[in-house]
Design a protein around this motif. Structure first.
Motif, PDB file in Angstrom:
ATOM      1  N   THR A 251      -2.170   0.158   1.100  1.00 29.32           N
ATOM      2  CA  THR A 251      -2.397   1.592   0.944  1.00 29.32           C
ATOM      3  C   THR A 251      -2.204   2.015  -0.502  1.00 29.32           C
ATOM      4  OG1 THR A 251      -0.101   2.260   1.303  1.00 29.32           O
ATOM      5  CG2 THR A 251      -1.477   1.955   3.279  1.00 29.32           C
TER       6      THR A 251
ATOM      7  N   ASN B 189     -10.534  -2.417   2.805  1.00 29.57           N
ATOM      8  CA  ASN B 189      -9.263  -1.870   3.291  1.00 29.57           C
ATOM      9  C   ASN B 189      -8.040  -2.400   2.549  1.00 29.57           C
ATOM     10  OD1 ASN B 189     -10.504  -0.309   5.412  1.00 29.57           O
ATOM     11  ND2 ASN B 189     -10.780  -2.220   6.541  1.00 29.57           N
TER      12      ASN B 189
ATOM     13  N   SER C 118     -10.658   0.037  -4.256  1.00 33.53           N
ATOM     14  CA  SER C 118     -10.474  -0.269  -2.844  1.00 33.53           C
ATOM     15  C   SER C 118     -11.633  -1.137  -2.381  1.00 33.53           C
ATOM     16  CB  SER C 118     -10.440   1.027  -2.019  1.00 33.53           C
ATOM     17  OG  SER C 118     -10.387   0.729  -0.627  1.00 33.53           O
TER      18      SER C 118
END
Length: 317
Positions: A67, A137, A134
């Motif tokens: 993340t 994911n 990115s």
């Protein structure tokens, strides 16, 4: 799982025209030993993105995480710093299956990461550009390098021919022939007005040019000097070359535009085999049998198209 990189990993992004797909992949294989159908590539090899006419950007990965919040924590924990810096998010286009991130979201992430880094933000002339991307994911953060399209300047050389290779193709050909220029000696014995020679010299490749036409040789020398490059162009046929080279690059003269016979084309290939260990041949005709006959083996190949004009790019050893 979040990772602090202990060994350099690089991410390269690519942009090219549809008719350059095969040439781009052949250049990938030359640089990295493999290719991919995606518009990005992971490798532990460092290649200057400005060398390729197809590379857009490179990220030297420092951290990867699941993340963006994890990336922020890694930057805080590792106390990333620079005297001046900016942060740039790569995701301004689709990268593989990962869709483009809208401009406002990219700018927000860049600002948020920038606030964590120790140093002075500088959007105009930073010491370091940090990159964020990115892909599938996962998030990657590191040092960003942008490709500089040097080849664009070479389009405007003082001497050119309509049948000459365009600068993008010429640059890719030089890369395929000489992916690593260290201690490599190259020759372009049918150099014409020096399109390949200019691209090769601009990348630090040790290359010499040669042509049988004195007017063409003069034009090639003028082109090299115009871009403040230093290289040698000599007049004469390839049969008079006595030195040995690591690689020979030949844009084979075309029957369509010259009076050269097939026998003369065959002799050029034979002479290339005599003076070099490896040869990259550009041809509009299928000459696989001739290449095998002189003792070369085609180790890689592709085609490149310009409208209805098709060239074969053959790497021979």
């Amino acid at each position: 799982m979040n990772k602090l990189k202990t060994q350099s990993t690089y991410i390269y992004t690519y942009v090219h025209h549809k008719n350059e797909h095969d040439l781009c992949r052949m250049e990938m294989r030359s640089f990295f030993g493999f290719d991919t159908q995606q518009n990005y590539l992971f490798s532990d090899l460092a290649v200057d993105p400005s060398r390729s006419p197809f590379m857009e950007e490179r990220l030297e990965v420092m951290y990867e995480a699941e993340t963006i919040s994890d990336i922020k924590n890694l930057i805080k924990d590792m106390k990333v710093s620079a005297s001046s810096y900016k942060v740039y998010c790569f995701n301004r286009m689709d990268i593989g299956e990962t869709k483009k991130i809208p401009h406002p979201e990219r700018r927000l992430m860049e600002r948020e990461l920038g606030l964590i880094i120790n140093g002075e933000p500088d959007l105009d002339n930073p010491e370091i550009v940090f990159g964020l991307v990115s892909i599938n994911n996962r998030w990657y953060f590191g040092k960003h390098s942008k490709s500089v399209s040097v080849w664009r300047e070479h389009v405007h050389k003082p001497n050119s021919y309509s049948t000459a290779l365009n600068t993008r193709v010429a640059r890719a050909i030089a890369n395929i022939a000489v992916p690593d220029p260290i201690e490599i000696r190259a020759i372009d014995p049918c150099c014409g007005i020096g399109t390949v020679v200019v691209e090769a010299l601009s990348m630090g490749i040790n290359i010499e040019g040669r042509d049988i036409n004195p007017i063409v040789c003069k034009g090639a020398r003028e082109n090299i000097a115009y871009f403040n490059l230093k290289g040698t162009i000599t007049k004469g046929p390839i049969s008079e070359v006595n030195d040995h080279y690591d690689v020979c690059i030949i844009d084979l003269p075309y029957n369509l535009y010259t009076h050269i016979s097939r026998e003369e084309q065959i002799d050029i290939i034979k002479q290339a085999r005599r003076i070099s260990d490896k040869c990259l041949i550009v041809t509009i005709e299928t000459i696989d049998d001739l290449i095998e006959e002189v003792g070369f083996k085609i180790t890689d190949c592709c085609i490149t198209k310009k409208h209805l004009f098709v060239r074969q790019i053959l790497l021979c050893e």
